[in-house]
Design an enzyme around this catalytic site. Structure first.
Site, PDB file in Angstrom:
ATOM      1  N   GLU A  56       0.765  -1.233   0.037  1.00 27.90           N
ATOM      2  CA  GLU A  56       0.066   0.172   0.167  1.00 27.90           C
ATOM      3  C   GLU A  56       0.902   1.321   0.120  1.00 27.90           C
ATOM      4  OE1 GLU A  56      -0.007  -2.500   2.113  1.00 27.90           O
ATOM      5  OE2 GLU A  56      -1.782  -2.886   3.181  1.00 27.90           O
ATOM      6  N   CYS A  89      -0.006   0.268   7.710  1.00 34.06           N
ATOM      7  CA  CYS A  89      -0.491   0.622   6.629  1.00 34.06           C
ATOM      8  C   CYS A  89      -1.932   1.364   6.700  1.00 34.06           C
ATOM      9  CB  CYS A  89      -0.617  -0.518   5.504  1.00 34.06           C
ATOM     10  SG  CYS A  89       1.111  -1.094   5.023  1.00 34.06           S
ATOM     11  N   ALA A 167      16.982 -55.122  -6.029  1.00 37.48           N
ATOM     12  CA  ALA A 167      17.459 -55.692  -4.782  1.00 37.48           C
ATOM     13  C   ALA A 167      19.001 -54.984  -4.345  1.00 37.48           C
ATOM     14  CB  ALA A 167      17.652 -57.357  -4.638  1.00 37.48           C
ATOM     15  N   THR A 199      20.537 -40.957   0.245  1.00 40.05           N
ATOM     16  CA  THR A 199      20.299 -40.901  -1.295  1.00 40.05           C
ATOM     17  C   THR A 199      21.561 -39.965  -1.854  1.00 40.05           C
ATOM     18  OG1 THR A 199      18.022 -40.550  -0.937  1.00 40.05           O
ATOM     19  CG2 THR A 199      18.886 -39.393  -2.856  1.00 40.05           C
ATOM     20  N   ALA A 274      11.628 -40.270   3.743  1.00 38.64           N
ATOM     21  CA  ALA A 274      10.414 -40.128   3.682  1.00 38.64           C
ATOM     22  C   ALA A 274       9.315 -40.865   5.059  1.00 38.64           C
ATOM     23  CB  ALA A 274       9.587 -41.080   2.320  1.00 38.64           C
TER      24      ALA A 274
HETATM   25  C1  AOF Z   1       0.667  -5.016   4.493  1.00 39.06           C
HETATM   26  N1  AOF Z   1       1.032  -4.947   3.214  1.00 39.06           N
HETATM   27  O1  AOF Z   1       2.500  -5.318   1.589  1.00 39.06           O
HETATM   28  C2  AOF Z   1       2.530  -6.616   3.566  1.00 39.06           C
HETATM   29  C3  AOF Z   1       1.955  -6.760   4.845  1.00 39.06           C
HETATM   30  O2  AOF Z   1       7.811  -6.537   9.487  1.00 39.06           O
HETATM   31  P1  AOF Z   1       7.018  -6.032   8.384  1.00 39.06           P
HETATM   32  O3  AOF Z   1       6.836  -4.482   8.980  1.00 39.06           O
HETATM   33  O4  AOF Z   1       7.362  -6.104   7.316  1.00 39.06           O
HETATM   34  O5  AOF Z   1       5.488  -6.558   8.451  1.00 39.06           O
HETATM   35  C4  AOF Z   1       5.157  -7.973   8.291  1.00 39.06           C
HETATM   36  C5  AOF Z   1       3.739  -8.265   8.411  1.00 39.06           C
HETATM   37  O6  AOF Z   1       2.933  -7.300   7.944  1.00 39.06           O
HETATM   38  C6  AOF Z   1       3.589  -9.615   7.765  1.00 39.06           C
HETATM   39  O7  AOF Z   1       3.728 -10.774   8.943  1.00 39.06           O
HETATM   40  C7  AOF Z   1       2.117  -9.537   7.655  1.00 39.06           C
HETATM   41  O8  AOF Z   1       1.048  -9.624   8.630  1.00 39.06           O
HETATM   42  C8  AOF Z   1       2.021  -8.024   7.117  1.00 39.06           C
HETATM   43  N2  AOF Z   1       2.390  -7.876   5.656  1.00 39.06           N
HETATM   44  N3  AOF Z   1       0.857  -6.349   5.279  1.00 39.06           N
HETATM   45  O9  AOF Z   1      -0.361  -4.405   4.910  1.00 39.06           O
HETATM   46  C9  AOF Z   1       2.072  -5.651   2.806  1.00 39.06           C
HETATM   47  N4  AOF Z   1       3.527  -7.398   3.434  1.00 39.06           N
HETATM   48 ZN    ZN Z   2       1.486  -2.878   5.967  1.00 43.28          ZN
END
Ligand code: AOF
Ligand code: ZN
Length: 338
Positions: A56, A89, A167, A199, A274
């Site tokens: 945002e 945001c 085997a 592996t 696995a």
């Molecule tokens: C939003 N817009 O583009 C993203 C969000 O440590 P920060 O500040 O980067 O925050 C990370 C957290 O913010 C992430 O775990 C998720 O909950 C939110 N991400 N939120 O509004 C964004 N990337």
């Molecule tokens: Zn945000």
């Protein structure tokens, strides 16, 4: 206020495309589009990974001062409400004078959620659109938020009689080229790929994703489980993403992978690894390639998975059945007790 449904729907599709430009990591992939009151695109943004501006804020930064007044923000994820590596945001949208917000997926975080309520409290009109599609693009990230570990797919190839090798241990070319091409696409679709040291010693795999027509296909990070040393000349040492080593404490290792932003793990072998993942209840999805051949002998695809009596059998749900050349692919999910 109803907004402009046609423009908002188109903007949400665009926002999902923008989101996928961002990297997979500890933060979700998020896209945002700002629309004028008459439905024109004023600005676009996406999140470029932890520590960088959220989608945002990135979109708002493309606008002229005051251009956001009365505008609509269309975002794939609920705007956050916390100060983490960056500021909230919800507050940035309020400060910019946005009057309507449309988002798809709710923020699952304990501290980061609540943005929609905060916006409403600030007088912004908030709506939800395309929830399922918004969740689908960050399904693995949401899985990590819920469980603390990557989503795990366990893969093997087997003869129709359930053997992974002859085997003497030779196992190359049980399945045909179509199945092998499918495996490479699967590798590329995961963030990390796990093998046991057994592996590495027996097959010396490169563990790269070689996808026809896509030379720059994303490469998973190889993770070698076990205690035996990896030979100095092992092919895995030339992997473009290096490699990690891991102990047999599967759960702890998985938490470590998730903490480093690896959201999905593809477990490729062999039977010991696995069986350990399945036995520990840490396999979410199985992809089994069935080759129309018989091998007999002792090299079964799984050994002990903790089932000693029939009541303990691990029931699966088949989610896909597909013929790949002369082989069959069975995809299944495990049923969880919780
Ligand atoms: C939003 N817009 O583009 C993203 C969000 O440590 P920060 O500040 O980067 O925050 C990370 C957290 O913010 C992430 O775990 C998720 O909950 C939110 N991400 N939120 O509004 C964004 N990337
Ligand atoms: Zn945000």
């Amino acid at each position: 206020m109803a907004g402009n449904p046609t423009a908002e729907r188109g903007a949400m599709v665009r926002a999902r495309e923008l989101a996928l430009r961002g990297p997979r990591g500890v933060n979700p992939q998020v896209g945002a589009v700002i629309l004028s009151p008459d439905g024109r695109v004023l600005g676009e943004g996406w999140h470029r990974g932890a520590g960088t501006p959220h989608a945002e804020v990135d979109a708002l930064s493309r606008l002229r001062p005051d251009e956001a007044r009365g505008a609509t923000a269309v975002v794939t994820l609920e705007p956050c409400n916390h100060t983490g590596r960056t500021g909230p945001c919800a507050a940035a949208l309020l400060d910019a004078g946005i009057s309507r917000v449309v988002f798809a997926c709710a923020d699952p975080g304990d501290v980061s959620s609540g943005g929609a309520d905060r916006l409403r409290a600030g007088g912004v009109d908030v709506d939800r659109l395309d929830e399922a599609e918004g969740e689908a693009i960050i399904a693995d990230w949401l899985f990590v938020q819920r469980t603390g570990r990557p989503r795990v797919t366990v893969k093997w190839a087997q003869s129709l009689d359930g053997r992974a090798a002859a085997a003497d241990g030779t196992s190359q070319w049980i399945t045909g080229p179509e199945a092998r091409a499918h495996v490479h696409r699967e590798r590329s679709a995961h963030d990390a790929i796990a093998v046991g040291t057994g592996t590495v010693l027996a097959d010396d795999p490169q563990l790269t994703a070689r996808v026809d027509g896509t030379p720059d296909a994303p490469q998973p990070v190889p993770v070698v489980f076990g205690t035996r040393a990896i030979p100095a000349d092992a092919a895995i040492r030339r992997h473009p993403r290096g490699h990690r080593t891991a102990s047999h404490d599967l759960e702890r290792e998985l938490f470590g992978l998730a903490a480093d932003g690896l959201q999905s793990l593809y477990v490729e072998g062999g039977p010991t690894l696995a069986s350990a993942f399945i036995g520990a209840g840490l396999a979410d999805r199985l992809t089994i390639y069935l080759a129309p051949t018989l091998l007999g002998g002792p090299r079964t695809v799984l050994d002990d998975i903790g089932v000693s009596t029939i009541d303990e059998q691990r029931r699966l749900t088949v989610t896909r059945l597909e013929q790949l050349g002369r082989d069959l692919l069975v995809e299944a999910t495990t049923e969880k007790e919780h």
